[in-house]
Design an enzyme around this catalytic site. Structure first.
Site, PDB file in Angstrom:
ATOM      1  N   TYR A 193       4.654 -19.647 -31.464  1.00 49.28           N
ATOM      2  CA  TYR A 193       4.813 -20.991 -31.042  1.00 49.28           C
ATOM      3  C   TYR A 193       6.534 -21.146 -30.979  1.00 49.28           C
ATOM      4  O   TYR A 193       6.964 -21.764 -30.211  1.00 49.28           O
ATOM      5  CB  TYR A 193       4.129 -22.102 -32.006  1.00 49.28           C
ATOM      6  CG  TYR A 193       4.654 -23.292 -31.870  1.00 49.28           C
ATOM      7  CD1 TYR A 193       4.666 -24.173 -30.623  1.00 49.28           C
ATOM      8  CD2 TYR A 193       5.067 -23.806 -32.917  1.00 49.28           C
ATOM      9  CE1 TYR A 193       5.168 -25.396 -30.699  1.00 49.28           C
ATOM     10  CE2 TYR A 193       5.581 -25.143 -32.716  1.00 49.28           C
ATOM     11  CZ  TYR A 193       5.882 -26.067 -31.725  1.00 49.28           C
ATOM     12  OH  TYR A 193       6.157 -27.154 -31.483  1.00 49.28           O
TER      13      TYR A 193
ATOM     14  N   THR B  22      11.525 -28.115 -31.893  1.00 49.68           N
ATOM     15  CA  THR B  22      10.938 -28.039 -33.232  1.00 49.68           C
ATOM     16  C   THR B  22      11.623 -27.470 -34.305  1.00 49.68           C
ATOM     17  O   THR B  22      12.438 -26.284 -33.981  1.00 49.68           O
ATOM     18  CB  THR B  22       9.466 -27.522 -33.149  1.00 49.68           C
ATOM     19  OG1 THR B  22       8.963 -27.152 -34.587  1.00 49.68           O
ATOM     20  CG2 THR B  22       9.653 -26.047 -32.513  1.00 49.68           C
TER      21      THR B  22
END
Ligand code: UDP
Length: 326
Positions: A142, A118
């Site tokens: 995350y 990501t």
């Protein structure tokens, strides 16, 4: 003969779209999913093996049974706010799960790995467009779980017989144009599904998180990339590895930024509906602007995104009008 590939998390949003494109391009997707966020009805282009990525025996058994040529690993917890509330689950699923899967892959002789990462691994952006050499200082658990797995993949590639493509997604959005599969998270936190549900009258309205950012209209800029473009890039990444490509990290974004207000205008135009919009304060952890430099994806994978923000919204609208999440 179709080439078997293991798609871990293939019952989820991006995984299921990738299975569709894999099947169109000569691969046989074997979906491995614990169905915690995935949907059994999304497994339409391959067989389903239910299991948890942290269950070593089960992963080994599935690799032994299907002998995949490569593994695509999508299975992860993804919601930033949840990662702040429950970091244990994020490290457990995303880090331990990935390392466990890699160990089973190596033991089973599967050397090619495509990993969902990501742009959140970059942290606070230092430039208008982010390329892969941008410093990586993630700002939430995350992002850190994804960053850690990226490091493991780089070490394993140097020291073991593993080759990996790390794909750093910007904002995945949109759906299959036939409306069979789409974005379906519980609870939903993403801007496009929330605004569409508001336009459909299934939510009371849309809250803009912050209008005081240093951007052209004060709202955050994101690079929304169609899930089918992401799926196409994954298939290209498998082709690249099977053709002898080296380990690389590659951005997947369009290179075009859209503000939240521009996004809402597109949703109004596509849907033909007005809906209440409230301007509220910033959401914790949001970056002002995240836009990809996608040159490397073009050079290494021959990837060019095909779909615009209008296409994204049209396909998402089509999915949401057909599908009413409980
Ligand atoms: N956003 C918003 N209201 C919402 C959800 C999102 O204003 O109800 C904004 C959010 O602050 C961000 C952008 O929309 O600037 C995209 O957010 P999303 O959660 O879709 O993706 P993220 O960039 O956080 O991964």
């Amino acid at each position: 003969m179709k080439k078997p590939v293991l798609v871990v998390g293939g019952a989820g949003y991006i995984g299921s779209h990738t299975c569709m494109i894999l099947a169109q391009r000569g691969y046989q997707p074997i979906v491995f999913d614990n169905l915690c966020n995935g949907h059994e009805e999304f497994v339409r282009w391959g067989v389903l093996e239910v299991g948890d990525v942290r269950d070593t025996r089960r992963v080994e058994q599935v690799i032994e049974k299907h002998r995949p040529l490569a593994i695509l690993h999508f299975a992860a917890l993804i919601e930033v706010g949840q990662s702040l509330a429950d970091p244990l689950s994020f490290y457990d699923n995303n880090v331990i799960g990935s390392l466990n899967l890699l160990r089973a892959a190596i033991a089973g002789g599967v050397n090619y790995f495509v990993f969902s990462s990501t742009c959140a691994t970059y942290g606070l952006p230092q430039s208008e467009r982010l390329d892969e050499s941008h410093r990586q200082v993630p700002i939430n658990p995350y992002g850190r779980t994804k960053w850690i797995v990226e490091q493991a993949l780089k070490d394993y590639s140097e020291l073991l017989n593993i080759k990996a493509v790390i794909l750093r997604y910007f904002n995945a959005a949109g759906a299959d144009f036939e409306g069979r599969i789409g974005e379906w998270h519980q609870p939903e936190t993403h801007a496009i599904p929330i605004a569409i549900e508001a336009a459909l009258g299934r939510r009371t309205g849309f809250k803009i998180f912050g209008t005081d950012y240093q951007t052209r209209d004060g709202t955050c800029v994101r690079d929304y990339v169609h899930v089918l473009d992401l799926a196409d890039a994954h298939v290209r990444a498998v082709d690249y590895l099977l053709a002898g490509g080296e380990t690389e990290a590659i951005n997947l974004g369009t290179g075009t930024g859209t503000t939240v207000k521009e996004l809402l205008n597109t949703i109004r135009a596509v849907s033909g509906r007005a809906f209440p919009v409230e301007e509220t304060s910033r959401r914790a952890g949001d970056s002002t602007s995240l836009v990809a430099d996608n040159t490397k994806a073009a050079t290494l994978l021959g990837w060019q995104p095909q779909y615009s923000i209008e296409d994204i919204v049209k396909s998402a609208w089509n999915w949401h009008t057909r599908h009413n999440a409980p």
